[in-house]
Design a protein around this motif. Structure first.
Motif, PDB file in Angstrom:
ATOM      1  N   GLU A 107       2.133   3.743 -10.406  1.00  0.00           N
ATOM      2  CA  GLU A 107       1.936   4.681 -11.507  1.00  0.00           C
ATOM      3  C   GLU A 107       0.481   4.968 -11.823  1.00  0.00           C
ATOM      4  O   GLU A 107       0.178   5.823 -12.641  1.00  0.00           O
ATOM      5  CB  GLU A 107       2.640   4.170 -12.762  1.00  0.00           C
ATOM      6  CG  GLU A 107       4.117   4.481 -12.752  1.00  0.00           C
ATOM      7  CD  GLU A 107       4.814   3.958 -14.007  1.00  0.00           C
ATOM      8  OE1 GLU A 107       4.135   3.418 -14.889  1.00  0.00           O
ATOM      9  OE2 GLU A 107       6.047   4.097 -14.074  1.00  0.00           O
ATOM     10  N   THR A 108      -0.419   4.241 -11.172  1.00  0.00           N
ATOM     11  CA  THR A 108      -1.818   4.423 -11.512  1.00  0.00           C
ATOM     12  C   THR A 108      -2.504   5.392 -10.573  1.00  0.00           C
ATOM     13  O   THR A 108      -2.113   5.554  -9.428  1.00  0.00           O
ATOM     14  CB  THR A 108      -2.576   3.087 -11.514  1.00  0.00           C
ATOM     15  OG1 THR A 108      -3.869   3.308 -12.037  1.00  0.00           O
ATOM     16  CG2 THR A 108      -2.688   2.542 -10.108  1.00  0.00           C
ATOM     17  N   ASP A 109      -3.545   6.015 -11.091  1.00  0.00           N
ATOM     18  CA  ASP A 109      -4.311   6.963 -10.296  1.00  0.00           C
ATOM     19  C   ASP A 109      -5.551   6.324  -9.702  1.00  0.00           C
ATOM     20  O   ASP A 109      -6.095   6.781  -8.717  1.00  0.00           O
ATOM     21  CB  ASP A 109      -4.781   8.120 -11.200  1.00  0.00           C
ATOM     22  CG  ASP A 109      -3.728   9.190 -11.292  1.00  0.00           C
ATOM     23  OD1 ASP A 109      -2.694   9.043 -10.625  1.00  0.00           O
ATOM     24  OD2 ASP A 109      -3.957  10.169 -12.022  1.00  0.00           O
ATOM     25  N   ASP A 110      -6.039   5.282 -10.355  1.00  0.00           N
ATOM     26  CA  ASP A 110      -7.310   4.704  -9.925  1.00  0.00           C
ATOM     27  C   ASP A 110      -7.104   3.638  -8.846  1.00  0.00           C
ATOM     28  O   ASP A 110      -6.045   3.554  -8.245  1.00  0.00           O
ATOM     29  CB  ASP A 110      -8.063   4.131 -11.123  1.00  0.00           C
ATOM     30  CG  ASP A 110      -7.199   3.170 -11.910  1.00  0.00           C
ATOM     31  OD1 ASP A 110      -6.071   2.901 -11.479  1.00  0.00           O
ATOM     32  OD2 ASP A 110      -7.656   2.692 -12.959  1.00  0.00           O
ATOM     33  N   HIS A 111      -8.133   2.845  -8.611  1.00  0.00           N
ATOM     34  CA  HIS A 111      -8.088   1.844  -7.551  1.00  0.00           C
ATOM     35  C   HIS A 111      -8.351   0.468  -8.145  1.00  0.00           C
ATOM     36  O   HIS A 111      -9.429  -0.087  -7.981  1.00  0.00           O
ATOM     37  CB  HIS A 111      -9.138   2.144  -6.478  1.00  0.00           C
ATOM     38  CG  HIS A 111      -9.005   3.498  -5.878  1.00  0.00           C
ATOM     39  ND1 HIS A 111      -9.270   4.646  -6.582  1.00  0.00           N
ATOM     40  CD2 HIS A 111      -8.622   3.898  -4.656  1.00  0.00           C
ATOM     41  CE1 HIS A 111      -9.055   5.693  -5.801  1.00  0.00           C
ATOM     42  NE2 HIS A 111      -8.663   5.271  -4.626  1.00  0.00           N
ATOM     43  N   GLU A 166      -4.637   0.856  -3.626  1.00  0.00           N
ATOM     44  CA  GLU A 166      -4.267   2.235  -3.865  1.00  0.00           C
ATOM     45  C   GLU A 166      -2.841   2.416  -3.372  1.00  0.00           C
ATOM     46  O   GLU A 166      -2.466   1.897  -2.332  1.00  0.00           O
ATOM     47  CB  GLU A 166      -5.217   3.112  -3.059  1.00  0.00           C
ATOM     48  CG  GLU A 166      -4.924   4.560  -3.135  1.00  0.00           C
ATOM     49  CD  GLU A 166      -6.019   5.369  -2.427  1.00  0.00           C
ATOM     50  OE1 GLU A 166      -6.155   6.543  -2.756  1.00  0.00           O
ATOM     51  OE2 GLU A 166      -6.716   4.811  -1.569  1.00  0.00           O
ATOM     52  N   GLU A 213       0.949   8.608  -0.464  1.00  0.00           N
ATOM     53  CA  GLU A 213       0.452   9.922  -0.824  1.00  0.00           C
ATOM     54  C   GLU A 213      -0.188  10.469   0.432  1.00  0.00           C
ATOM     55  O   GLU A 213      -0.347   9.773   1.423  1.00  0.00           O
ATOM     56  CB  GLU A 213      -0.600   9.796  -1.931  1.00  0.00           C
ATOM     57  CG  GLU A 213      -0.167   8.971  -3.096  1.00  0.00           C
ATOM     58  CD  GLU A 213       0.928   9.653  -3.898  1.00  0.00           C
ATOM     59  OE1 GLU A 213       0.833  10.869  -4.058  1.00  0.00           O
ATOM     60  OE2 GLU A 213       1.873   8.968  -4.325  1.00  0.00           O
TER      61      GLU A 213
END
Lengths: 143, 143
Positions: free
Chosen positions: A35-39, A87, A91
């Motif tokens: 659910e996260t966008d960052d690393h 990550e 995607e």
DNA sequence: ATGCAAATGCAAATCGTTTGCAACAAAAAA
DNA sequence: TTTTTTGTTGCAAACGATTTGCATTTGCAT
């Protein structure tokens, strides 16, 4: 069939199919990384996981990250000096162009390059699992 | 003028000019990194240095690597999972293929890829100064 | 529900690397 | 060349990131 609320891939089913047990900690961690966008690094994931279940241990985070990495669910990035950062994979793959002056990071993708990489690796007798391409450049001033 | 026996650049003079003291350990380490073809890590350099001077410490190797890196004499590679590995800079550019099973590092070079990178950067409005391309792969077992 | 293999939490261990400090050696000054 | 100054060394201890041994708990097939 329980439909999960995220519109994404159902990792749990995926993992189950691979004979991997879905435990409470794993479910929580899985949710965090997908659910996260960052690393986030392992400790950051741990910090977030603890908010959900106070008992989760850092060891379990590490163990789960390794598991998910091996299973291709996540990707590990090893930066010089610091901890590994993770990550959510699956995607579309992209590479990075770093603006050396501003530090901006531009994502891009080139199938040609991807293909060339595979070719080169094959010539060297290898199969590529993943790769890292970083271009460091300066914005061209139109003359 | 003392001409050194290696046909290469005189790093000592370089460093002196930059106000850096040339000590016995530094001289030994410098010689090791500038004469090797592979990508040794700090401990490997230490192991080789000890053969020359039994007293050299691992700390000094680390300190010297940092120094040489800052001064541009060597390049540090932080490959996933393992220790930093070092390479004598200033040679012709090349990229790396890392064997994820053995940790072996294979150098390669592809003009096509270099060219593609330039193209991509140009399209994005940038000039490339340098780049880093790492392929992580597994040796293909001939079926 | 029950049994068993697999996963967990915890603490201790390990690995790569850095650091404080007293002894020491390189370059500068005398 | 000797002395002074100042940076560098080796050692051991500290560090941050990660892994591991082990007793306990849990998922899940039966």
């Amino acid at each position: 069939m329980t439909e999960h609320t995220t519109g994404r891939v159902d990792h749990e089913a995926d993992l189950r199919k691979a004979g991997i047990r879905i435990t409470r900690p794993r479910r929580i961690i899985l949710r965090i990384v997908s659910e996260t966008d960052d690393h986030p690094d392992a400790y950051e994931i741990f910090r977030r996981a603890v908010k959900v279940d106070k008992n989760i241990s850092l060891s379990t985070v590490y163990r789960t990250m390794k598991l998910l990495e091996e299973h291709g669910t996540i990707q590990r990035h090893a930066f010089a000096g610091g901890p590994s950062r993770f990550e959510h994979a699956g995607e579309e793959h992209h590479d990075h162009l770093i603006d050396v002056e501003t530090g901006d990071v531009i994502e891009f993708r080139s199938d040609k390059i991807e293909k060339l990489q595979d070719e080169i690796a094959r010539e060297l007798g290898y199969d590529i699992l993943h790769h890292k391409l970083e271009l460091y450049g300066r914005k061209r001033r139109s003359a």
